[in-house]
Design an enzyme around this catalytic site. Structure first.
Site, PDB file in Angstrom:
ATOM      1  N   GLU A  35      -3.804   4.509   3.212  1.00  0.00           N
ATOM      2  CA  GLU A  35      -2.977   3.662   2.351  1.00  0.00           C
ATOM      3  C   GLU A  35      -3.743   3.244   1.111  1.00  0.00           C
ATOM      4  O   GLU A  35      -4.880   2.819   1.196  1.00  0.00           O
ATOM      5  CB  GLU A  35      -2.561   2.388   3.070  1.00  0.00           C
ATOM      6  N   ASN A  87       1.476   4.626   1.158  1.00  0.00           N
ATOM      7  CA  ASN A  87       0.959   5.448   2.263  1.00  0.00           C
ATOM      8  C   ASN A  87       1.011   6.927   1.904  1.00  0.00           C
ATOM      9  O   ASN A  87       1.986   7.403   1.318  1.00  0.00           O
ATOM     10  CB  ASN A  87       1.773   5.179   3.528  1.00  0.00           C
ATOM     11  N   THR A 123       0.841  -1.195   0.000  1.00  0.00           N
ATOM     12  CA  THR A 123       0.000   0.000   0.000  1.00  0.00           C
ATOM     13  C   THR A 123       0.875   1.244   0.000  1.00  0.00           C
ATOM     14  O   THR A 123       1.797   1.363   0.802  1.00  0.00           O
ATOM     15  CB  THR A 123      -0.908   0.052   1.247  1.00  0.00           C
TER      16      THR A 123
HETATM   17  P1  ADP Z   1       5.009   0.739   3.581  1.00  0.00           P
HETATM   18  O1  ADP Z   1       4.636   0.333   4.953  1.00  0.00           O
HETATM   19  O2  ADP Z   1       6.301   1.471   3.535  1.00  0.00           O
HETATM   20  O3  ADP Z   1       3.911   1.480   2.895  1.00  0.00           O
HETATM   21  P2  ADP Z   1       4.306  -1.556   1.964  1.00  0.00           P
HETATM   22  O4  ADP Z   1       4.704  -2.963   2.242  1.00  0.00           O
HETATM   23  O5  ADP Z   1       2.889  -1.159   2.163  1.00  0.00           O
HETATM   24  O6  ADP Z   1       5.266  -0.634   2.790  1.00  0.00           O
HETATM   25  O7  ADP Z   1       4.751  -1.287   0.469  1.00  0.00           O
HETATM   26  C1  ADP Z   1       4.387  -0.072  -0.103  1.00  0.00           C
HETATM   27  C2  ADP Z   1       5.260   0.354  -1.249  1.00  0.00           C
HETATM   28  O8  ADP Z   1       5.299  -0.650  -2.264  1.00  0.00           O
HETATM   29  C3  ADP Z   1       4.670   1.595  -1.900  1.00  0.00           C
HETATM   30  O9  ADP Z   1       5.121   2.787  -1.276  1.00  0.00           O
HETATM   31  C4  ADP Z   1       5.156   1.476  -3.325  1.00  0.00           C
HETATM   32  O10 ADP Z   1       6.421   2.108  -3.454  1.00  0.00           O
HETATM   33  C5  ADP Z   1       5.333  -0.035  -3.540  1.00  0.00           C
HETATM   34  N1  ADP Z   1       4.286  -0.685  -4.348  1.00  0.00           N
HETATM   35  C6  ADP Z   1       4.539  -1.674  -5.243  1.00  0.00           C
HETATM   36  N2  ADP Z   1       3.419  -2.105  -5.824  1.00  0.00           N
HETATM   37  C7  ADP Z   1       2.387  -1.389  -5.292  1.00  0.00           C
HETATM   38  C8  ADP Z   1       0.959  -1.393  -5.508  1.00  0.00           C
HETATM   39  N3  ADP Z   1       0.393  -2.217  -6.389  1.00  0.00           N
HETATM   40  N4  ADP Z   1       0.216  -0.515  -4.788  1.00  0.00           N
HETATM   41  C9  ADP Z   1       0.792   0.317  -3.895  1.00  0.00           C
HETATM   42  N5  ADP Z   1       2.128   0.349  -3.652  1.00  0.00           N
HETATM   43  C10 ADP Z   1       2.938  -0.482  -4.338  1.00  0.00           C
HETATM   44  N1  RBF Z   2      -6.507  -3.249   8.472  1.00  0.00           N
HETATM   45  C1  RBF Z   2      -7.305  -3.616   9.485  1.00  0.00           C
HETATM   46  O1  RBF Z   2      -6.863  -3.687  10.617  1.00  0.00           O
HETATM   47  N2  RBF Z   2      -8.640  -3.909   9.275  1.00  0.00           N
HETATM   48  C2  RBF Z   2      -9.204  -3.849   8.051  1.00  0.00           C
HETATM   49  O2  RBF Z   2     -10.402  -4.120   7.909  1.00  0.00           O
HETATM   50  C3  RBF Z   2      -8.365  -3.484   6.930  1.00  0.00           C
HETATM   51  N3  RBF Z   2      -8.858  -3.433   5.677  1.00  0.00           N
HETATM   52  C4  RBF Z   2      -8.029  -3.096   4.643  1.00  0.00           C
HETATM   53  C5  RBF Z   2      -8.521  -3.064   3.344  1.00  0.00           C
HETATM   54  C6  RBF Z   2      -7.711  -2.730   2.276  1.00  0.00           C
HETATM   55  C7  RBF Z   2      -8.281  -2.715   0.892  1.00  0.00           C
HETATM   56  C8  RBF Z   2      -6.348  -2.428   2.509  1.00  0.00           C
HETATM   57  C9  RBF Z   2      -5.445  -2.077   1.363  1.00  0.00           C
HETATM   58  C10 RBF Z   2      -5.845  -2.447   3.781  1.00  0.00           C
HETATM   59  C11 RBF Z   2      -6.664  -2.787   4.871  1.00  0.00           C
HETATM   60  N4  RBF Z   2      -6.180  -2.812   6.177  1.00  0.00           N
HETATM   61  C12 RBF Z   2      -6.997  -3.169   7.209  1.00  0.00           C
HETATM   62  C13 RBF Z   2      -4.865  -2.238   6.478  1.00  0.00           C
HETATM   63  C14 RBF Z   2      -3.769  -3.233   6.600  1.00  0.00           C
HETATM   64  O3  RBF Z   2      -3.743  -3.682   7.932  1.00  0.00           O
HETATM   65  C15 RBF Z   2      -2.495  -2.451   6.256  1.00  0.00           C
HETATM   66  O4  RBF Z   2      -2.503  -2.180   4.874  1.00  0.00           O
HETATM   67  C16 RBF Z   2      -1.238  -3.188   6.594  1.00  0.00           C
HETATM   68  O5  RBF Z   2      -1.181  -3.371   7.975  1.00  0.00           O
HETATM   69  C17 RBF Z   2      -0.006  -2.411   6.132  1.00  0.00           C
HETATM   70  O6  RBF Z   2       0.131  -1.185   6.784  1.00  0.00           O
HETATM   71 MG    MG Z   3       1.932   0.772   2.981  1.00  0.00          MG
END
Ligand code: ADP
Ligand code: RBF
Ligand code: MG
Length: 184
Positions: free
Chosen positions: A120, A41, A39
């Site tokens: 996110e 952020n 995701t």
């Molecule tokens: P963080 O906790 O740093 O956000 P994540 O595990 O959520 O780490 O990974 C997020 C990063 O992965 C984003 O900031 C982006 O650079 C990269 N990324 C790769 N593919 C995707 C995608 N499909 N959607 C969102 N972010 C993506």
């Molecule tokens: N986190 C939760 O604790 N509860 C949720 O219901 C939840 N729903 C999510 C739905 C989507 C589509 C996404 C992308 C994330 C969701 N998350 C939820 C957040 C998830 O815990 C978080 O992306 C990871 O912990 C990484 O920060």
């Molecule tokens: Mg993220």
């Protein structure tokens, strides 16, 4: 639990669309590792007018220029166990400027009991490289569900997979397709 496969009215209604133009920041680093769902952020303050929950819409990422002074989120990035590469989107190639469907979560991630609110965006596209520091524009078009806590990581993953299907179905309607132009 059975869930609807499409959500929201045929036409986009208030308070949507919510359009935000910002930067991809570092988060807690568990999305891709634990959930198989990276995701991007963004600063949650920009979406303060929306309640916490899961939303759908469109997203466009583009390369950004390096800022002159290091932004605050660099500190969080440095504290991470595994270092992250901040490339400002320079490896986006053909994905730069392309509009993709997205699902977004706003809130405190009850499953993880986060102390800080986060916003996110999971972009529904496979990117070969990360794009920390890139510009990201999103158009939030509808609400899917409230955030929940779960008995297991697998249950959270399953609900996120359903969110993705719901988002794709919900965006596949004329008014929602048209809304891509808000960020292109
Ligand atoms: P963080 O906790 O740093 O956000 P994540 O595990 O959520 O780490 O990974 C997020 C990063 O992965 C984003 O900031 C982006 O650079 C990269 N990324 C790769 N593919 C995707 C995608 N499909 N959607 C969102 N972010 C993506
Ligand atoms: N986190 C939760 O604790 N509860 C949720 O219901 C939840 N729903 C999510 C739905 C989507 C589509 C996404 C992308 C994330 C969701 N998350 C939820 C957040 C998830 O815990 C978080 O992306 C990871 O912990 C990484 O920060
Ligand atoms: Mg993220």
């Amino acid at each position: 639990m059975s869930r609807p496969s499409i959500v929201g009215p045929e036409q986009i209604e208030q308070p949507y669309p919510v359009v935000v133009d910002t930067t991809v920041e570092a988060g807690f680093g568990r999305g891709s590792a634990e959930l198989g769902c990276p995701t991007a952020n963004i600063p949650p303050g920009l979406l303060a007018k929306l309640d916490t929950g899961v939303y759908y819409g469109w997203a466009v990422v583009t390369e950004a220029s390096e800022p002159e002074t290091a932004p605050e989120w660099f500190e969080l990035a440095k504290k991470r166990e595994r270092s992250i590469e901040v490339n400002y989107g320079s490896k986006l190639a053909a994905a730069a400027g392309t509009c993709y469907p997205m699902v977004m979560s706003i809130g405190w991630n009850p499953f993880y009991e986060n102390k800080q609110k986060s916003a996110e965006v999971h972009i529904i596209h496979e990117f070969p490289d990360s794009f920390y520091g890139a510009s990201i524009k999103i158009a939030v078009l509808g609400f899917i569900r409230n955030e929940q806590s779960y008995d297991s990581v697998d249950a959270l993953i399953e609900d996120i997979q359903t969110d993705i299907k719901v988002a794709l179905n919900s965006l596949d309607r004329p008014a929602y397709k048209q809304a891509q132009k808000l960020i292109l």
